[in-house]
Design an enzyme around this catalytic site. Structure first.
Site, short mmCIF file in Angstrom:
data_model
loop_
_atom_site.label_atom_id
_atom_site.label_comp_id
_atom_site.label_asym_id
_atom_site.label_seq_id
_atom_site.Cartn_x
_atom_site.Cartn_y
_atom_site.Cartn_z
N LYS A 16 24.18 39.65 -26.47
CA LYS A 16 23.75 38.28 -26.80
C LYS A 16 22.42 38.02 -26.14
O LYS A 16 22.26 38.25 -24.94
CB LYS A 16 24.79 37.27 -26.30
CG LYS A 16 24.50 35.84 -26.76
CD LYS A 16 25.01 35.63 -28.16
CE LYS A 16 24.54 34.31 -28.75
NZ LYS A 16 23.15 34.35 -29.25
N GLN A 41 19.16 38.95 -19.05
CA GLN A 41 20.18 38.32 -19.90
C GLN A 41 21.57 38.80 -19.55
O GLN A 41 22.55 38.05 -19.64
CB GLN A 41 19.88 38.61 -21.37
CG GLN A 41 20.60 37.69 -22.34
CD GLN A 41 19.98 36.31 -22.42
OE1 GLN A 41 18.77 36.18 -22.53
NE2 GLN A 41 20.79 35.28 -22.38
N LYS A 56 22.60 36.69 -16.60
CA LYS A 56 22.71 35.30 -17.03
C LYS A 56 23.99 35.07 -17.82
O LYS A 56 24.72 34.09 -17.59
CB LYS A 56 21.49 34.93 -17.87
CG LYS A 56 21.45 33.47 -18.30
CD LYS A 56 20.33 33.22 -19.30
CE LYS A 56 18.99 33.60 -18.76
NZ LYS A 56 17.89 33.29 -19.71
N LYS A 90 18.24 41.56 -25.92
CA LYS A 90 17.03 40.77 -26.21
C LYS A 90 16.23 41.50 -27.27
O LYS A 90 16.34 42.73 -27.42
CB LYS A 90 16.18 40.60 -24.96
CG LYS A 90 15.30 39.37 -24.98
CD LYS A 90 16.09 38.09 -24.76
CE LYS A 90 15.19 36.87 -24.72
NZ LYS A 90 15.92 35.64 -24.41
N GLY A 107 17.26 32.37 -30.84
CA GLY A 107 15.83 32.14 -30.76
C GLY A 107 15.29 32.27 -29.35
O GLY A 107 16.04 32.34 -28.37
N ASP A 108 13.99 32.31 -29.25
CA ASP A 108 13.28 32.34 -27.97
C ASP A 108 11.87 31.83 -28.28
O ASP A 108 11.67 31.13 -29.28
CB ASP A 108 13.27 33.77 -27.38
CG ASP A 108 12.83 33.82 -25.92
OD1 ASP A 108 13.66 33.48 -25.05
OD2 ASP A 108 11.68 34.18 -25.64
N THR A 150 19.13 24.23 -23.19
CA THR A 150 18.46 24.88 -22.05
C THR A 150 17.83 23.84 -21.14
O THR A 150 17.97 23.91 -19.90
CB THR A 150 17.40 25.88 -22.54
OG1 THR A 150 17.98 26.77 -23.49
CG2 THR A 150 16.84 26.68 -21.37
N ASN A 195 10.59 23.72 -26.60
CA ASN A 195 11.95 23.24 -26.63
C ASN A 195 12.53 22.97 -25.25
O ASN A 195 13.09 21.91 -24.97
CB ASN A 195 12.82 24.29 -27.37
CG ASN A 195 14.09 23.69 -27.90
OD1 ASN A 195 14.06 22.69 -28.58
ND2 ASN A 195 15.20 24.31 -27.59
N SER A 201 24.88 28.70 -27.22
CA SER A 201 24.92 29.72 -28.27
C SER A 201 26.31 30.36 -28.33
O SER A 201 26.86 30.61 -29.40
CB SER A 201 23.87 30.81 -28.03
OG SER A 201 22.59 30.37 -28.42
#
Length: 450
Positions: A95, A116, A119, A131, A170-171, A214, A245, A382
């Site tokens: 993820k 990630q 996290k 990622k 998204g990023d 976030t 964002n 997410s």
């Protein structure tokens, strides 16, 4: 780097990383920062050393690099390079987001995938780390060009993802427009409608609260860290880098909690508004017409603009929320923030601070919450979107926010407890790395030599 890794085995692991990954400074930095704080764990857990957990941890399970050909509006063939790094699946499907930006390369995607992994462990949800992205720049492209690119990108990526395998989101450079095009192409090729992508629009399987997650989560965990010191956001002056964002919704939540946000930025420069940022105007500029932050100063009387985004940290503040990009805070910036009275720095962007800045902040009299804990709200929601897709039952915005608040509280409690357990109370860098590592490390050992 600012110091040597104290455990001999971890120092050896790091040397292997340098040898195997030359010319990848972002990935090397991320690995160093984690291994340095895991030294006390390696000292105590010889079973993990013998099982090769640390060596396995720094090597991604799979790295996918692919060509992305597409034709622009002028009929010219363009070629970009796409990436997906599936770093660790010990606790669940990979993820992690997709980043579309000219700076994207193997080093950046590997560092993001590595981060990630930890996290996602901290979120308490069953998600592995991954990622991806591309050196494509959506800025200045028409909607049609972005669609053509996204369709080409997904035509290769689709074979590597799925709700039980790898679920991208998204990023930077990948917002609602890009996710929509990517999801549409996945559905078209795979002939199924599943939760293979998150960050989707609400009408077609997205989760309420994802857009703000976030930024909101960043403020929630900062509030918990402040509360432990008998402080809060009320009446505090806040500086936020970025105006995307994360920054927009961190500003929104900080204002709701009673703070005054006085500065925001983009890649060209920053605006300072002593009276407090007018968030409605920022949203109109950045979300409404994809404009530049300089337009804020043109429209708002009394606001000033400086064409140097790196100088934003010279503004005195009580709370700093870097939310732009990696390594945006140098040691010089960190020292300036502390000398100007900053009491709390929580990272909204991934690896916001350089290694030297991290070393300084950990030793300074300041609350410092690293990205892998502080900006975990986005991937948490997410994960909640995946749950809603699986059950075919959407939740209200209030239900999602309540779950997000609980997750961020759990993250704070876990990193605080881990830091205390290993004799480093208040060191949330060590706490986040140790708490995340123990979960993924134990899972890897339980599953054998995989």
């Amino acid at each position: 780097m600012s110091a040597k890794i104290k455990n001999a085995h971890l120092a050896e692991v790091y040397e292997e990383v340098l040898t195997r990954n030359p010319g990848e400074p972002e990935f090397q930095q991320a690995v160093y920062e984690v291994l340095e704080s895991l030294a006390p764990v390696a000292d105590k857990r010889q079973d993990m050393v013998q099982a090769g957990v640390f060596k396995r941890l720094v090597e991604p399970e799979r790295v996918i690099i692919f060509r992305v050909p597409w034709v622009d509006s002028a009929g010219v063939m363009q070629i970009n390079r796409g990436f997906r790094v599936q770093f660790n699946s010990a606790i669940g499907p990979y993820k992690g987001g997709l980043r579309f930006h000219p700076s994207v390369n193997a080093s950046i995607i590997k560092f993001l995938g590595f981060e990630q992994t930890f996290k996602n462990c901290l979120t308490t949800l069953p998600m592995g780390g991954g990622k991806g992205g591309c050196d494509f720049d959506p800025k200045g492209k028409s909607d049609a060009e972005v669609m053509w690119f996204c369709q080409s990108f997904m035509t290769e990526l689709y074979r590597h993802i799925g709700q039980f395998t790898d679920s991208p989101a998204g990023d930077i450079g990948v917002g609602a427009r890009e996710i929509g095009f990517l999801h549409g192409q996945y559905k078209r090729i795979a002939n199924e409608v599943t939760g293979a992508m998150t960050g989707k629009g609400i009408p077609y399987g997205g989760s309420l609260g994802r857009t703000s997650a976030t930024g909101y989560g960043l403020c929630y965990i900062a509030a918990h860290a402040l509360a432990a010191k008998k402080q809060d956001f009320k009446g505090k002056t806040v500086v936020i880098s970025g105006s995307g964002n994360v920054a927009i919704y961190a500003c929104e939540k900080a204002q709701e909690l009673g703070a005054k946000v006085v500065a925001m930025s983009d890649s060209n420069g920053y605006v300072y508004d002593e009276k407090g940022i007018d968030l409605k105007l920022v949203k109109e500029i950045k979300e409404g017409r994809r404009g530049r932050i300089a337009e804020y100063a043109e429209a708002k009387k009394g606001a000033t603009y400086k064409a140097d985004c790196t100088d934003i940290w010279s503004i005195p503040c009580d709370i700093a929320l870097p939310s732009a990009t990696q390594n945006e805070i140098t040691e010089k910036d960190a020292k300036l923030l502390v000398s100007n009275g900053c009491k709390c720095l929580a990272e909204g962007s991934n690896m916001s601070s350089t290694a030297d800045a991290v070393a300084y902040l950990v030793g300074a009299d300041i609350i410092y919450v690293p990205a892998k804990a502080a900006n975990a709200g986005g991937v948490s929601v997410s994960g909640l979107e995946m749950t809603q897709n699986s059950t075919r039952l959407p939740w209200t915005a209030e239900e999602v926010d309540a779950r997000l608040q609980k997750i961020m509280l759990d993250i704070y409690n876990n990193i605080d407890a881990a830091a205390k357990a290993y004799g480093m109370e208040g060191n949330f860098v060590a706490g986040a790395n140790i708490a995340g590592f123990l979960k993924v490390g134990e899972s890897m050992m339980a599953q054998g030599a995989v």
